[in-house]
Design an enzyme around this catalytic site. Structure first.
Site, PDB file in Angstrom:
ATOM      1  N   GLU A  55       0.865  -1.183   0.000  1.00 19.14           N
ATOM      2  CA  GLU A  55       0.000   0.000   0.000  1.00 19.14           C
ATOM      3  C   GLU A  55       0.896   1.225   0.000  1.00 19.14           C
ATOM      4  OE1 GLU A  55      -3.381   0.415   0.274  1.00 19.14           O
ATOM      5  OE2 GLU A  55      -3.886  -1.719   0.338  1.00 19.14           O
ATOM      6  N   GLY A 113       6.298   6.882  -0.427  1.00 15.02           N
ATOM      7  CA  GLY A 113       7.697   6.513  -0.643  1.00 15.02           C
ATOM      8  C   GLY A 113       8.358   5.950   0.604  1.00 15.02           C
ATOM      9  N   ARG A 114       7.550   5.472   1.555  1.00 11.84           N
ATOM     10  CA  ARG A 114       8.073   4.908   2.822  1.00 11.84           C
ATOM     11  C   ARG A 114       8.860   5.951   3.627  1.00 11.84           C
ATOM     12  NH1 ARG A 114       4.497   1.789   1.683  1.00 11.84           N
ATOM     13  NH2 ARG A 114       4.788  -0.419   1.217  1.00 11.84           N
ATOM     14  N   MET A 115       8.557   7.251   3.367  1.00 13.14           N
ATOM     15  CA  MET A 115       9.221   8.334   4.120  1.00 13.14           C
ATOM     16  C   MET A 115       8.322   8.747   5.289  1.00 13.14           C
ATOM     17  SD  MET A 115      12.201   8.893   2.952  1.00 13.14           S
ATOM     18  CE  MET A 115      12.659  10.573   3.362  1.00 13.14           C
TER      19      MET A 115
END
Ligand SMILES: Cc1cc2nc3c(=O)[nH]c(=O)nc-3n(C[C@H](O)[C@H](O)[C@H](O)COP(=O)(O)O)c2cc1C
Length: 220
Positions: free
Chosen positions: A16, A196-198
């Protein structure tokens, strides 16, 4: 012929993108309990199923960890309250090592809260007050279940429940083994998923002064 079974999901392809929002230092309340209260209210308002369900992790004397789901049943300036059988695995582990961790997995909001802390047994008067508010069936179940110990089968449990029903036709007293804990936090992390998994990770850590908290940001 065996019934048709759906194939398992392709785990490597399940992902996701988290884009519901962010968490900035300026969004934080002055202390982690106030901040937690705000997020818990948002989780409840969003209609999450059992927003007070949390994973409680404990460890035995040798450091071997174990986790299970438990319901948060109170929140005050001391910390996070839950109730259970003190003779259970978690109870035994907390008796030898009171350090524990809590996790609230609020997936639909792309949030999690992590708590590191120390569990203390609640005074019996608090335990009795909460026990009295439980439905009769749950009160009887507390008598009938030697939680986390091996039983011979379902019949033993059903028999113990029927025995408790007959023994306590009116008010059900609190079993000696039944109790509650307050988890006093040392650190509370608020995690908000970002693209962006940030992700945002802001952690309150107890400072050197009593009731003083410092906030740090951790890399995602
Ligand atoms: C959603 C959910 C809520 C639960 N709430 C509690 C609870 O409040 N207290 C409790 O003792 N067990 C609760 N349980 C059961 C525990 O997960 C666990 O099976 C039990 O406490 C024994 O754990 P232990 O052997 O690690 O001590 C809950 C389970 C689920 C799935």
């Amino acid at each position: 012929m065996s019934p048709a079974v759906d194939p398992p999901p392709d785990l490597a392809a399940l992902r996701e993108e988290y884009a519901r929002g962010g968490l900035d230092e300026s969004d934080l309340a002055v202390d982690p309990i106030a901040m937690f209260r705000r997020w818990l209210t948002e989780a409840a308002t969003a209609g999450l199923h059992e927003p007070n369900a949390m994973v409680v992790s404990t460890a035995d004397d040798s450091g071997r960890p174990s986790s299970r789901m438990v319901l948060l049943k109170g929140l005050d300036e001391r910390g996070f309250v839950f109730f259970t059988n003190t003779g259970s695995r978690k109870g035994e582990e907390l008796a030898g090592n009171s350090r524990c961790a809590l996790l609230f997995p609020w997936h639909p909001l792309e949030r999690q809260v992590r708590v590191d802390g120390t569990a203390a047994l609640l005074p019996r008067v608090d335990v009795a007050a909460y026990f009295a508010s439980r439905p009769r069936g749950s009160q009887l179940g507390a008598w009938a279940s030697p939680q986390s110990r091996v039983v011979s089968g379902r019949a033993e449990l059903d028999g113990a429940f029927a025995e408790a029903e007959a023994r306590f036709p009116a008010e059900v007293p609190v079993p000696d083994e039944w109790g509650g804990y307050v988890v006093v936090p040392d650190a509370v992390e608020f995690w908000q998923g970002r693209p962006g998994r940030m992700h945002d990770r802001l952690v309150y850590r107890r400072g050197s002064e009593p009731d003083a908290w410092e906030v740090v940001r951790l890399a995602p």
